[in-house]
Design a protein around this motif. Structure first.
Motif, PDB file in Angstrom:
ATOM      1  N   SER A  59       0.734  -1.283  -0.020  1.00 53.27           N
ATOM      2  CA  SER A  59      -0.119  -0.053   0.133  1.00 53.27           C
ATOM      3  C   SER A  59       0.715   1.388  -0.103  1.00 53.27           C
ATOM      4  N   THR A  67       4.527   0.644  -5.079  1.00 52.63           N
ATOM      5  CA  THR A  67       3.488  -0.327  -4.928  1.00 52.63           C
ATOM      6  C   THR A  67       4.331  -1.675  -5.945  1.00 52.63           C
ATOM      7  N   SER A 108      -4.915   3.585  -2.212  1.00 57.24           N
ATOM      8  CA  SER A 108      -3.999   2.391  -1.974  1.00 57.24           C
ATOM      9  C   SER A 108      -4.807   1.104  -2.367  1.00 57.24           C
ATOM     10  N   LEU A 112      -3.847  -1.274  -5.382  1.00 62.10           N
ATOM     11  CA  LEU A 112      -3.674  -2.820  -4.777  1.00 62.10           C
ATOM     12  C   LEU A 112      -4.366  -3.635  -6.256  1.00 62.10           C
ATOM     13  N   VAL A 117      -2.600  -7.096  -6.239  1.00 62.87           N
ATOM     14  CA  VAL A 117      -1.982  -7.629  -5.049  1.00 62.87           C
ATOM     15  C   VAL A 117      -3.612  -7.922  -4.030  1.00 62.87           C
ATOM     16  N   HIS A 119      -5.696  -8.267  -1.203  1.00 61.53           N
ATOM     17  CA  HIS A 119      -6.176  -7.374  -0.035  1.00 61.53           C
ATOM     18  C   HIS A 119      -7.680  -7.683   0.318  1.00 61.53           C
ATOM     19  N   GLU A 145      -3.351  -6.576   3.824  1.00 62.23           N
ATOM     20  CA  GLU A 145      -2.420  -7.282   2.797  1.00 62.23           C
ATOM     21  C   GLU A 145      -1.957  -8.615   3.259  1.00 62.23           C
TER      22      GLU A 145
END
Ligand SMILES: Cc1cc2nc3c(=O)[nH]c(=O)nc-3n(C[C@H](O)[C@H](O)[C@H](O)COP(=O)(O)OP(=O)(O)OC[C@H]3O[C@@H](n4cnc5c(N)ncnc54)[C@H](O)[C@@H]3O)c2cc1C
Length: 386
Positions: A59, A67, A108, A112, A117, A119, A145
């Protein structure tokens, strides 16, 4: 490498913190003859990389570049630890805790998503039922995360340096003297009077950059005192260790911490910049005032830890730039001298990606990124990267 051994190098990297170690590693992987020069030892007690542990999270608000670098770095850290059979990454998960309408959390989350990512957004009531050991007063939501966590920092740097040595990087303990004049630098002067010849020189001197280049970087690198506390957890109680407790950051309080790792205690620190210090001489003993503050903070946020003893402390320094963006650029007076640093309290995790980028610059394959340029480093602090 000993004092009287004469060798010629493609690149001398000055500073064996996380930035210098990974830069040397990447340059050697690209076939270059590399000397890693360090005045005290890799990730020593006064270095910014010398702490026990550092967070690796993805984040970064709207800052997609960080990132992506963090993702790329985590892969490389994992590959290094797998190759060396070391357990220096702990996948504790990282939990950002924001107040209502936290723009940073929203940005963020979007990033992500964009970068793929994993999350999870947790509303207050979910946080309260999942982490009953935490007081979430003032928090309205969290961003979790699950695959991020903690790097065991000083050992991770040592692991990088040992790996670099195995592939042929040479090291030497000596203090470099800043070059004078302009043009092309043929050799680097050492404080012991010796000289080392090389094609290129990378000064990855962390909080010392302003001491090495006082006129140029003295006003642009702000080394600040940062105190870190470890609190002993109650006997037989696993609620403050992973997986019960993730790594956490209370955004509004600007306070972060980690679960008990390797039985060293619950870690806690304040992310607000402390006073300006000299990294060679500042006291490494925490202040009574901050110790009292930390004890009160723990008692408030983790009520079952009220009265917990401080079992260990650390005093380190951030090496901030004006914005918090890294400094990765050519020295304005020398065509073959590079300035690398400005980790600004968040640089550790990025060591592998940063080292790869610097290797690309030194080899002439990449261009300086504007936000990492010297021109973008002002003499007044206005923190924009967290
Ligand atoms: C308390 C604290 C918490 C942090 N938390 C996090 C976190 O959770 N996550 C994260 O990603 N980052 C974090 N950071 C930031 C991160 O640790 C730093 O940005 C990073 O370690 C900087 O590495 P560096 O290699 O630039 O500097 P350093 O590690 O300081 O290395 C510089 C090296 O250069 C050497 N050197 C200097 N001058 C000379 C010379 N003239 N000749 C020879 N050698 C020289 C020094 O001896 C030193 O070893 C934190 C930092 C602190 C202090």
């Amino acid at each position: 490498m000993g004092k009287n051994e004469k060798a010629s190098f493609d690149v001398v990297v000055i500073g064996a913190g996380v930035f210098g170690a990974w830069t040397a590693w990447h340059l050697r992987k690209r076939g270059r003859r590399v000397l890693l020069l360090e005045m005290y030892g890799p990730a020593h007690a006064r270095a910014s990389s010398g702490g026990e542990s550092r967070i690796i999270r993805m984040s970064y608000g709207a800052d997609e570049i960080y990132t992506r670098w963090s993702q790329h770095s985590l892969n490389q850290w994992k590959q290094l630890f797998a190759a060396t059979n070391e357990k220096l990454f702990h996948e504790t998960g990282v939990l950002w805790l924001g107040a209502e309408r936290s723009e940073y959390l929203e940005q963020s989350r979007a990033n992500l998503q964009l970068c793929g990512v994993k999350h999870e957004v947790l509303e207050k009531r979910e946080l309260e039922s999942k982490y009953t050991q935490i007081n979430f007063e003032g928090v309205s939501r969290g961003l979790f995360e699950p695959q991020s966590g903690v790097l065991l920092a000083r050992r991770a740097v040592n692991c990088t340096v040992e790996s670099a040595l195995r592939i042929g990087v040479l090291t030497r303990i000596a203090q470099a003297v800043a070059p004078q004049g302009r043009g092309r630098l043929d050799s680097l002067e050492l404080a012991d009077g010796d000289r080392i010849s090389a094609g290129q020189f990378v000064f990855a001197c962390g909080p010392w950059l302003g001491k090495v280049f006082p006129e140029l970087l003295g006003p642009r690198i702000f080394p600040t005192r940062q105190e870190v506390f470890f609190f002993g957890t109650p006997p037989g109680d696993v609620r403050f260790a992973s997986p019960c407790l993730p790594t956490w950051f209370f955004q509004r309080d600007e306070v972060y911490g980690m679960p008990d790792i390797e039985s060293r205690g619950l870690k806690l620190a304040c992310d607000i910049h402390g006073e300006r210090i000299d990294p060679d001489t500042q006291s490494r003993i925490v202040s009574r005032e901050n110790a009292e503050w930390a004890s009160q903070y723990v008692a408030n946020r983790f009520p079952a830890m009220k009265g917990a003893p401080i079992v260990e402390t650390r005093v380190c320094q951030y090496e901030n730039t004006s914005s918090g963006d890294f400094l990765i650029d050519r020295h304005p007076n020398f065509s073959n001298v590079w300035l690398v640093g400005g980790g600004s309290g968040h640089g550790f995790k990025h060591g592998p990606a940063l080292g790869e980028h610097v290797a690309g610059l030194v080899l002439g394959e990449q261009a300086t990124k504007q936000r990492f340029s010297l021109d973008a480093k002002l003499t007044q602090q206005k923190r924009a990267v967290h």
